[in-house]
Design an enzyme around this catalytic site. Structure first.
Site, PDB file in Angstrom:
ATOM      1  N   CYS A 163      36.333  35.935  42.527  1.00  0.00           N
ATOM      2  CA  CYS A 163      36.482  37.103  43.391  1.00  0.00           C
ATOM      3  C   CYS A 163      35.910  36.884  44.791  1.00  0.00           C
ATOM      4  O   CYS A 163      36.161  37.689  45.691  1.00  0.00           O
ATOM      5  CB  CYS A 163      35.827  38.318  42.746  1.00  0.00           C
ATOM      6  SG  CYS A 163      36.484  38.696  41.095  1.00  0.00           S
ATOM      7  N   HIS A 310      35.208  43.259  48.235  1.00  0.00           N
ATOM      8  CA  HIS A 310      35.863  43.090  46.945  1.00  0.00           C
ATOM      9  C   HIS A 310      35.878  44.408  46.188  1.00  0.00           C
ATOM     10  O   HIS A 310      34.849  45.077  46.045  1.00  0.00           O
ATOM     11  CB  HIS A 310      35.127  42.020  46.143  1.00  0.00           C
ATOM     12  CG  HIS A 310      35.607  41.882  44.739  1.00  0.00           C
ATOM     13  ND1 HIS A 310      36.958  41.805  44.422  1.00  0.00           N
ATOM     14  CD2 HIS A 310      34.939  41.810  43.564  1.00  0.00           C
ATOM     15  CE1 HIS A 310      37.080  41.678  43.103  1.00  0.00           C
ATOM     16  NE2 HIS A 310      35.876  41.685  42.572  1.00  0.00           N
ATOM     17  N   ASN A 340      40.639  45.837  39.914  1.00  0.00           N
ATOM     18  CA  ASN A 340      40.021  44.597  40.394  1.00  0.00           C
ATOM     19  C   ASN A 340      41.077  43.490  40.389  1.00  0.00           C
ATOM     20  O   ASN A 340      41.448  42.987  39.340  1.00  0.00           O
ATOM     21  CB  ASN A 340      38.847  44.229  39.477  1.00  0.00           C
ATOM     22  CG  ASN A 340      38.136  42.957  39.906  1.00  0.00           C
ATOM     23  OD1 ASN A 340      38.648  42.163  40.690  1.00  0.00           O
ATOM     24  ND2 ASN A 340      36.954  42.748  39.366  1.00  0.00           N
TER      25      ASN A 340
END
Length: 384
Positions: A163, A310, A340
């Protein structure tokens, strides 16, 4: 009688002195232009790139699958509810790859949109960086994007930092431009983690979605201009791998398998995540990495116009915004609509904010990524 032949030690000392002298002479001399050779269908072309160019971000694009799952859809798969998911994460739905759909397809679509916004032809791209942990091919997906968009002069490779990957790739692109190696870099961030989710595990299946985003980074024609990456901070802690991983599921000694039938296919386990440990890591790391990037940029918190980080959990976004002193309307959040998306989350959010007119040329953006590895990366970036 003393020998006139120099000893080995004397020769080494002389060679070291000569090397050091040559090095410092080279450092003090003006750097020459660096030349890059690129092949074309007609002839070899010489493309000169000057050293010490400053990078600028000039285009962004994104793409997600049409198929999506709402929280109510997940209620039919696991013991959960829309209210439970929204309260704990802020997520309402997530897009997932359909049958026959690939990550590269969305990487290609996002790249084309970014190039279109930038007004740059694919043939002028020197490098394609694809930040991903879930390529369609174990050898990477960057070359598929490079071929499909027609970036025939570009080298292409994947970069894996989970990520944090997009920010790491963005910083990498800037370094290539500042070194004078390349003029135009296409940075793609994308993941298809739905492939590695146990859709009967409510701890992970509620979180992840698929998608891609891309940014075009190019050399600023103004030799006096400052780079778009004003400051950055990155780090890793392999000790934390135990909290979040997706490991190879096969055994060893595959050549010695029994029987004459073809060897079994390789496979990976589903994602394992110790949710509380990862949440604590994120809450602790995100403010620190942004503070570090601000310090290297020699900027105060009030210089930041936007937070684009993020998209993992709304509570983490809110905590980071509070630390920076930013009001909610200065935090770019599309977590509720996409979940996500790992390396795609920052460029996907950036694309929506730029195209809606919220982020304008010259705005300073605090970016932060964090995730498996464990890894983290932050940057203070000027758009346009």
């Amino acid at each position: 009688m003393k020998s006139c032949v120099p000893t080995r030690e004397a020769m080494l000392k002389t060679s070291h002195w000569q090397a050091a002298t040559s090095f410092f002479q080279a450092r003090s001399a003006a750097p020459p232009p660096r030349a890059l050779w690129r092949s074309s269908s007609s002839a070899q072309q010489l493309r000169a790139v000057q050293c010490s160019a400053a990078e600028m971000l000039v285009g962004v694009g994104s793409s997600v699958p049409e198929t999506y799952l709402t929280n109510h859809d997940l209620e039919r798969l696991v013991a959960t509810s829309d209210e439970w998911i929204v309260t704990r994460t802020g997520i309402r739905k997530r897009h997932v790859l359909g049958k026959g759909e690939t990550l590269a397809q969305h990487g290609i679509a996002s790249a084309k949109r970014a190039l279109e916004m930038a007004g740059i032809a694919a043939e002028d791209v020197d490098l394609v960086l694809f930040a991903t942990s879930s390529p369609d091919d174990v050898f990477g997906s960057a070359c598929q994007v490079q071929a499909a968009i027609g970036a025939r002069h570009a080298v292409a490779f994947d970069l894996t930092a989970a990520c944090s990957g997009f920010v790491v790739a963005l910083v990498t692109a800037a370094q290539y431009i500042r070194a004078g190696t390349f003029r135009t870099v296409l940075v793609v961030g994308g993941d298809a983690l739905s492939r590695f989710v146990d859709w009967r595990d409510r701890g992970t299946c509620i979180l992840f979605g698929d998608g891609c985003g891309a940014v075009v980074v190019t050399a600023n024609p103004d030799p006096e201009a400052q780079g778009a990456i004003l400051g950055m901070e990155m780090g890793s802690d392999g000790e934390g791998n135990k909290h979040l991983h997706c490991t190879f599921a096969g055994g060893g000694l595959k050549p010695l398998g029994d029987g004459s039938t073809p060897s079994s296919h390789a496979a990976y386990s589903n994602i394992y995540m110790a949710g509380q440990d990862v949440f604590k890591f994120a809450v602790r790391t995100v403010p620190a990495v942004i503070d570090g990037a601000l310090a290297k940029a020699n900027l105060q918190k009030n210089a930041v116009d936007w937070l684009v980080m993020h998209q993992a959990n709304q509570r983490i976004l809110d905590a980071a915004a509070q630390r920076l002193g930013l009001p909610a309307d200065r935090v770019v959040s599309n977590l509720s609509q996409y979940g996500n998306t790992s390396a795609a989350s920052i460029p996907l959010a950036l694309d929506e904010a730029v195209r809606s007119g919220r982020i304008q040329k010259g705005d300073k953006i605090a970016m932060a990524g964090f995730g498996a590895g464990l890894t983290w990366a932050g940057a203070i970036v000027r758009w346009g």
